[in-house]
Design a protein around this motif. Structure first.
Motif, PDB file in Angstrom:
ATOM      1  N   ALA A   1     -36.723 -10.838 -88.017  1.00  0.00           N
ATOM      2  CA  ALA A   1     -37.579 -10.165 -89.067  1.00  0.00           C
ATOM      3  C   ALA A   1     -38.345 -11.185 -89.885  1.00  0.00           C
ATOM      4  O   ALA A   1     -39.462 -10.824 -90.216  1.00  0.00           O
ATOM      5  CB  ALA A   1     -36.459  -9.421 -89.936  1.00  0.00           C
ATOM      6  N   GLU A   2     -37.622 -12.308 -90.111  1.00  0.00           N
ATOM      7  CA  GLU A   2     -38.266 -13.197 -91.105  1.00  0.00           C
ATOM      8  C   GLU A   2     -39.353 -13.944 -90.246  1.00  0.00           C
ATOM      9  O   GLU A   2     -40.276 -14.596 -90.644  1.00  0.00           O
ATOM     10  CB  GLU A   2     -37.397 -14.181 -91.845  1.00  0.00           C
ATOM     11  N   ALA A   3     -38.820 -14.429 -88.936  1.00  0.00           N
ATOM     12  CA  ALA A   3     -39.589 -15.617 -88.250  1.00  0.00           C
ATOM     13  C   ALA A   3     -41.088 -14.843 -87.685  1.00  0.00           C
ATOM     14  O   ALA A   3     -41.984 -15.475 -87.533  1.00  0.00           O
ATOM     15  CB  ALA A   3     -38.683 -15.965 -87.129  1.00  0.00           C
ATOM     16  N   LEU A   4     -40.739 -13.526 -87.278  1.00  0.00           N
ATOM     17  CA  LEU A   4     -41.980 -13.048 -86.696  1.00  0.00           C
ATOM     18  C   LEU A   4     -43.011 -12.470 -87.423  1.00  0.00           C
ATOM     19  O   LEU A   4     -43.407 -11.539 -87.535  1.00  0.00           O
ATOM     20  CB  LEU A   4     -41.511 -11.886 -85.390  1.00  0.00           C
ATOM     21  N   ALA A   5     -43.488 -13.315 -88.166  1.00  0.00           N
ATOM     22  CA  ALA A   5     -44.425 -12.997 -89.269  1.00  0.00           C
ATOM     23  C   ALA A   5     -45.904 -12.619 -88.531  1.00  0.00           C
ATOM     24  O   ALA A   5     -46.162 -12.998 -87.413  1.00  0.00           O
ATOM     25  CB  ALA A   5     -44.718 -14.112 -90.052  1.00  0.00           C
ATOM     26  N   ASP A   6     -46.955 -12.222 -89.137  1.00  0.00           N
ATOM     27  CA  ASP A   6     -48.069 -11.811 -88.860  1.00  0.00           C
ATOM     28  C   ASP A   6     -48.669 -13.079 -88.077  1.00  0.00           C
ATOM     29  O   ASP A   6     -48.842 -14.263 -88.951  1.00  0.00           O
ATOM     30  CB  ASP A   6     -49.136 -11.436 -89.674  1.00  0.00           C
ATOM     31  N   GLY A   7     -49.288 -13.017 -86.928  1.00  0.00           N
ATOM     32  CA  GLY A   7     -49.886 -14.200 -86.188  1.00  0.00           C
ATOM     33  C   GLY A   7     -49.208 -15.333 -85.519  1.00  0.00           C
ATOM     34  O   GLY A   7     -49.547 -16.182 -84.794  1.00  0.00           O
ATOM     35  N   THR A   8     -47.538 -15.021 -85.429  1.00  0.00           N
ATOM     36  CA  THR A   8     -46.750 -15.607 -84.569  1.00  0.00           C
ATOM     37  C   THR A   8     -47.075 -15.745 -83.103  1.00  0.00           C
ATOM     38  O   THR A   8     -46.831 -16.617 -82.421  1.00  0.00           O
ATOM     39  CB  THR A   8     -45.173 -15.227 -84.787  1.00  0.00           C
ATOM     40  N   ARG A   9     -47.292 -14.318 -82.803  1.00  0.00           N
ATOM     41  CA  ARG A   9     -47.877 -14.220 -81.333  1.00  0.00           C
ATOM     42  C   ARG A   9     -48.909 -14.965 -81.158  1.00  0.00           C
ATOM     43  O   ARG A   9     -49.227 -14.984 -79.732  1.00  0.00           O
ATOM     44  CB  ARG A   9     -47.804 -12.680 -80.935  1.00  0.00           C
ATOM     45  N   GLU A  10     -49.696 -15.353 -81.779  1.00  0.00           N
ATOM     46  CA  GLU A  10     -51.085 -16.108 -81.593  1.00  0.00           C
ATOM     47  C   GLU A  10     -50.712 -17.429 -81.155  1.00  0.00           C
ATOM     48  O   GLU A  10     -51.329 -18.014 -80.317  1.00  0.00           O
ATOM     49  CB  GLU A  10     -51.791 -16.515 -82.844  1.00  0.00           C
ATOM     50  N   TRP A  11     -49.227 -17.758 -81.329  1.00  0.00           N
ATOM     51  CA  TRP A  11     -48.864 -19.183 -80.745  1.00  0.00           C
ATOM     52  C   TRP A  11     -47.837 -19.059 -79.671  1.00  0.00           C
ATOM     53  O   TRP A  11     -47.623 -19.980 -78.869  1.00  0.00           O
ATOM     54  CB  TRP A  11     -48.264 -19.876 -82.218  1.00  0.00           C
ATOM     55  N   LEU A  12     -47.278 -17.972 -79.869  1.00  0.00           N
ATOM     56  CA  LEU A  12     -45.796 -17.890 -78.806  1.00  0.00           C
ATOM     57  C   LEU A  12     -45.958 -16.726 -78.346  1.00  0.00           C
ATOM     58  O   LEU A  12     -46.341 -15.758 -78.828  1.00  0.00           O
ATOM     59  CB  LEU A  12     -44.366 -17.958 -79.687  1.00  0.00           C
ATOM     60  N   SER A  13     -45.696 -16.711 -76.876  1.00  0.00           N
ATOM     61  CA  SER A  13     -45.360 -15.534 -75.987  1.00  0.00           C
ATOM     62  C   SER A  13     -44.024 -15.399 -75.778  1.00  0.00           C
ATOM     63  O   SER A  13     -43.354 -16.122 -75.396  1.00  0.00           O
ATOM     64  CB  SER A  13     -45.971 -15.650 -74.626  1.00  0.00           C
ATOM     65  N   LEU A  14     -43.423 -14.094 -76.557  1.00  0.00           N
ATOM     66  CA  LEU A  14     -42.006 -13.817 -76.379  1.00  0.00           C
ATOM     67  C   LEU A  14     -41.461 -12.775 -75.366  1.00  0.00           C
ATOM     68  O   LEU A  14     -41.338 -11.748 -75.659  1.00  0.00           O
ATOM     69  CB  LEU A  14     -41.442 -13.598 -77.650  1.00  0.00           C
ATOM     70  N   GLY A  15     -41.613 -13.161 -74.182  1.00  0.00           N
ATOM     71  CA  GLY A  15     -41.306 -12.103 -72.946  1.00  0.00           C
ATOM     72  C   GLY A  15     -40.198 -12.626 -72.295  1.00  0.00           C
ATOM     73  O   GLY A  15     -39.217 -13.066 -73.132  1.00  0.00           O
ATOM     74  N   ALA A  16     -39.960 -12.499 -70.926  1.00  0.00           N
ATOM     75  CA  ALA A  16     -38.958 -13.075 -70.143  1.00  0.00           C
ATOM     76  C   ALA A  16     -38.668 -14.435 -70.294  1.00  0.00           C
ATOM     77  O   ALA A  16     -37.645 -15.077 -70.280  1.00  0.00           O
ATOM     78  CB  ALA A  16     -39.367 -12.823 -68.655  1.00  0.00           C
ATOM     79  N   ARG A  17     -40.047 -15.217 -70.620  1.00  0.00           N
ATOM     80  CA  ARG A  17     -39.678 -16.679 -71.007  1.00  0.00           C
ATOM     81  C   ARG A  17     -40.355 -16.831 -72.329  1.00  0.00           C
ATOM     82  O   ARG A  17     -41.622 -16.131 -72.551  1.00  0.00           O
ATOM     83  CB  ARG A  17     -40.280 -17.667 -69.910  1.00  0.00           C
ATOM     84  N   VAL A  18     -40.021 -17.831 -72.864  1.00  0.00           N
ATOM     85  CA  VAL A  18     -40.658 -18.166 -74.466  1.00  0.00           C
ATOM     86  C   VAL A  18     -41.818 -19.225 -73.911  1.00  0.00           C
ATOM     87  O   VAL A  18     -41.520 -20.395 -73.548  1.00  0.00           O
ATOM     88  CB  VAL A  18     -39.809 -18.703 -75.317  1.00  0.00           C
ATOM     89  N   THR A  19     -43.011 -18.753 -74.280  1.00  0.00           N
ATOM     90  CA  THR A  19     -44.235 -19.874 -73.782  1.00  0.00           C
ATOM     91  C   THR A  19     -45.294 -19.889 -74.914  1.00  0.00           C
ATOM     92  O   THR A  19     -45.360 -19.020 -75.482  1.00  0.00           O
ATOM     93  CB  THR A  19     -44.963 -19.438 -72.624  1.00  0.00           C
TER      94      THR A  19
END
Length: 897
Positions: free
Chosen positions: A275-293
């Protein structure tokens, strides 16, 4: 490239260029365009570079269900390096062949696209294997693409595409798409010029900057600073993210697998919640799918490198705590090592275990890395000395001689007792020897062997044997060999039943310090003992023990023993040792006159040498070119070998070249040149080839009128040949004695030589006995009898392929008044075949299947079949059975088994 697979071909490409230039974008485009292909993907991870075969496992994991379809040695190799079974570490080139077979098998159902991005961060073991595979792909319907920032040594020579950035017009368009407001034309031009069209730079650098900042700040930008400047752009924006988000990014950067469960488990230990870590814009840097890339590798490196050392250690410790020690002990140990703020014995012990596991999987570079880190974390000085020796040894096996030397020096400094100092000395000696055939290695090895005697006599004797073999190969004079042999004679007898290697060592020492007569009985016992050793043990010591049969003039034992060494090297996948054993086999087979078999061995040596990158001296080619009498080819090879081997102090190479020259010029009837070469060869402080040159010296000296040189050489030959009592030794001796005997004795000696050599497989030597006897008969005016001997010699030389000697026999026949049609030396069938096609045809003719041929020649079965179809077309045949008639039979099928 993608279209080529539709025609059953393979393609390879290395896309390289600086960070951000578009390599990953191109590879992604290829993956999306490969609609009808099975896509396999792997990405190198910087923090995973020390883990053996990590990237290879990424790539091949989807195909592991097909392992059962591979030949047993190949399947075992892959299962071992992937940790699916325990066993002896396989040669990485056997692993490469297994991957080639795996990809070939998978592509039969559906073409493959294999994409390996960020190759600069691929672990060394994986990159070497993939480079090997890339060079062997041909008819497998596989496309293999690498993306790398720089050209890698392991990928040199492969087709490549260098990306250099966008053209100006496209760069301006891309820049305009991410800038708001109108930039001054000069500013725009400057940005495009200084970024050199790098698309990531054009996208990232303007983010968060005003037009004024852009105009004022870009004057400091240099092209070689682009990666760092882009990273700074990333970091400036990441710095604005919440603390827990930054911690999550650091965890993801330090965790090489990209396992979401591990990332979130480590995050929880550090109090980071989604809840705290996934701030707005996190997905701009990380892809959190089957693998973290990460969206770009530079983001990962920027996050990790910019973090404080204490924060990195904290994250690694958390990752170690959540990594299962049973499932993934090596990554856990590496995390613990990265988390250690100071030397830590418990972590060092874990790294030691990881090194052993890495070595068992064939990950030599990884084993070295684990052991090096283990040394750094060791508290106790005595234990550090032991571990530094192990690190030096592992690093030497991994091929990093400079680093191996450093750890040998660390071991010497940390040593607390004489045994530790001796072990450090031994590994330093081995590093010196591995650094090149030089004069320093024998005395260093001798000193190490002497120092080992009080502690481990078996290891001391092994070291003496290595020292002796090294000195025999490279010593420019006999001092080192004599010193080593004298020290061996002073050793107490083993307090056990002598091992085969004990007998070899003792026999060699007698050969130098006393005489061949004293050495032969011991060497005969050694030869019998070697015959009873397991193949693997014979292979281990073959480079030294091969010469035993030569020392006692036993040609059959020579072929059998060397054949076993080759068999063991092939079975074990010991491809770095195989070319040396094949060279010995090629020389042994050349004595029989089976040039087709010898040619096949030469081709295999070239294949293995090219695959492994291990340069091999052309000893077999020298021997064959001399026997064939092909002047231009032989002289060029002889001159090049003498120059190269002489510059490196490699006694054996110079000796073989001079021996070849003596044979060549005797065949051509250029006796003065033969005499000069034979004299140089027999003056060498070398114990086998120089002896084989003695009959050449006798023959050349007699024909050149130098009776003193001939008689001196004959005495030396008698000393070398009589103790053995074999038909080879006594036959050659009788032939040489006949040249210097009066009429009453000469004829009996020639007949004895023919009788004795006729009981061996040494056809060239037998043919030369007939030739010399015929020449003697002609000079004695016994023309009828001379014609019989000369015709026999001529037919034998022509059938073998000894062109110069055949011409010499033909001239002698003409001198007897015999009118004989000069026949062309037998041309071998399949002249229009390429060398590789001919090699494949010979192996198939001798009964090997396509997979077996592929294993031998480092090709996939499909590529073998592709070549075989071309062979059939060129020879106008339709089946494998017809190869027996289309190609000459080989007398030495052991070369194909």
């Amino acid at each position: 490239m993608l279209a080529a697979v539709d025609t059953g071909e393979s393609r390879v490409l290395v896309v390289h260029g600086i960070a951000g230039v578009g390599k990953s974008a191109l590879i992604e485009y290829a993956e999306n365009a490969a609609e009808n292909m099975h896509v396999l993907r792997a990405v190198g991870v910087e923090s995973e570079m020390e883990l053996p075969f990590a990237t290879l496992h990424q790539l091949c994991a989807p195909l592991l269900d097909r392992l059962e379809r591979l030949p047993d040695p190949q399947r075992a190799a892959l299962e071992t390096v992937f940790g699916l079974r325990s066993g002896a570490p396989p040669e990485r080139f056997l692993v490469g062949l297994a991957v080639l077979s795996l990809l070939s098998d998978a592509s039969e159902r559906r073409p493959l696209l294999c994409a390996v991005d960020d190759a600069q961060w691929v672990d060394q073991a994986s990159l070497q294997v993939l480079g090997f595979v890339a060079r062997r792909l041909l008819a497998e319907s596989v496309v293999l693409i690498f993306g790398a920032r720089e050209r890698s040594r392991d990928l040199l020579g492969l087709p490549e595409l260098e990306l250099t950035g966008l053209r100006d017009a496209d760069a301006h368009t891309l820049l305009d798409s991410v800038t708001y407001g109108r930039l001054d034309q000069h500013v725009r031009d400057r940005i495009v010029s200084e970024t050199k069209g790098n698309p990531l730079a054009l996208l990232e650098l303007p983010r968060g900057l005003t037009v004024t900042q852009m105009a004022g700040g870009f004057g400091l930008l240099r092209a070689d600073a682009l990666p760092g400047r882009i990273e700074q752009s990333f970091l400036a924006r990441i710095a604005a993210l919440p603390e827990q988000t930054r911690t999550l990014l650091l965890i993801a950067a330090a965790e090489p697998v990209g396992d979401p469960a591990l990332v979130w488990a480590a995050a929880a230990r550090l109090g980071v919640t989604p809840a705290e870590a996934l701030a707005d814009g996190t997905r701009e840097w990380l892809s959190l799918g089957a693998r973290v890339t990460f969206r770009h590798p530079l983001v990962r490196s920027a996050v990790y490198r910019s973090a404080a050392e204490e924060d990195r250690r904290t994250v690694h410790l958390a990752l170690a705590e959540v990594t299962d020690p049973d499932v993934d002990p090596d990554r856990r140990a590496w995390h613990l090592a990265s988390a250690a703020p100071a030397p830590d014995e418990s972590v060092a012990a874990e790294l030691e275990k990881s090194a052993d596991r890495a070595r068992a999987r064939g990950g030599l570079a990884a084993a070295a890395a684990f052991r090096q880190r283990c040394v750094a974390l060791t508290v106790d000085a005595s234990r550090r000395a032991d571990r530094a020796v192990a690190a030096a040894d592992a690093t030497l096996q991994a091929g990093d001689l400079e680093a191996a030397g450093r750890y040998a020096d660390i071991a010497a400094r940390a040593a607390r007792n004489e045994f530790q100092r001796v072990r450090a000395r031994l590994v330093r000696s081995r590093v010196t020897f591995a650094g090149g055939l030089n004069q320093e290695a024998p005395p260093l090895l001798l000193d190490a062997a002497r120092r080992l005697e009080p502690f481990d006599m078996d290891l001391a004797r092994e070291t003496y044997l290595i020292a002796w073999g090294t000195a025999a190969l490279i010593a420019a004079h006999s001092d080192s060999l004599m010193a080593i042999s004298t020290a061996v004679r002073e050793l107490p007898p083993p307090d056990r039943t002598p091992h085969a290697l004990d007998l070899v060592l003792d026999g060699y020492a007698l050969l130098v310090t006393e005489s061949r007569a004293a050495a032969v009985p011991v060497l005969r016992r050694a030869l019998a003992a070697l015959a009873g050793l397991p193949v693997g043990e014979v292979s281990k010591w073959g480079w030294v023990a091969n010469a035993v049969s030569a020392a006692v003039w036993d040609d059959e034992a020579m072929r059998v023993l060397v054949g076993r060494v080759v068999e063991g090297a092939r079975a074990a996948g010991a491809l770095t040792e195989l070319p040396f054993s094949l060279t010995s086999l090629g020389i042994a087979v050349s004595w029989t006159g089976d040039f087709a078999a010898a040619d096949s061995i030469v081709a295999e040596i070239e294949d293995v040498s090219a695959a492994t990158g291990v340069p091999i001296a052309p000893h077999v080619e020298l021997r064959l070119s001399a026997l064939r009498g092909r002047t231009d080819e032989a002289e060029a090879l002889i001159a090049a070998t003498i120059e190269e081997a002489g510059a490196g102090g490699q006694l054996m190479g110079v000796t073989v070249a001079q021996w070849a020259a003596a044979v060549l010029y005797n065949g051509l009837g250029r006796y003065e040149q033969a005499l000069a070469a034979a004299k140089v060869c027999t003056r060498m402080a070398e114990l086998w080839v120089s002896v084989w040159a003695l009959p050449e010296l006798v023959e050349a000296a007699v024909r050149a009128g130098d009776d003193a040189a001939a008689r001196s050489a004959l005495d030396d030959l008698a000393d070398a040949a009589l103790p053995s009592g074999t038909d080879w030794a006594l036959g050659v001796l009788a032939r040489s004695r006949a040249l210097l005997s009066d009429e009453a004795k000469a004829e009996d000696l020639y007949r004895e030589a023919i009788e004795r050599l006729g009981r061996t497989e040494l056809r060239p030597e037998l043919a030369r006995a007939h030739l010399l006897y015929g020449e003697w008969l002609r000079r004695d005016r016994q023309r009828v009898e001379a014609r019989t001997q000369l015709k026999t010699a001529y037919e034998m030389f022509a059938s073998i392929g000894m062109e110069a000697f055949a011409e010499r026999a033909h001239r002698e026949l003409l001198a007897t008044g015999e009118s004989i049609r000069k026949r062309t030396v037998e041309a071998e069938s399949g002249e229009e075949l390429t060398p590789q096609e001919r090699q494949i045809a010979l192996l198939v003719r001798d009964g090997l299947s396509n997979p077996e041929v592929g294993t031998r020649l480092f090709l996939s079965p499909r590529t073998v079949e592709w070549h075989l179809r071309k062979v059939f077309a060129k020879l106008s045949i339709t089946s494998r059975k017809q190869l027996r008639d289309a190609l000459p039979p080989s007398d030495h099928a052991l070369t194909a088994r």
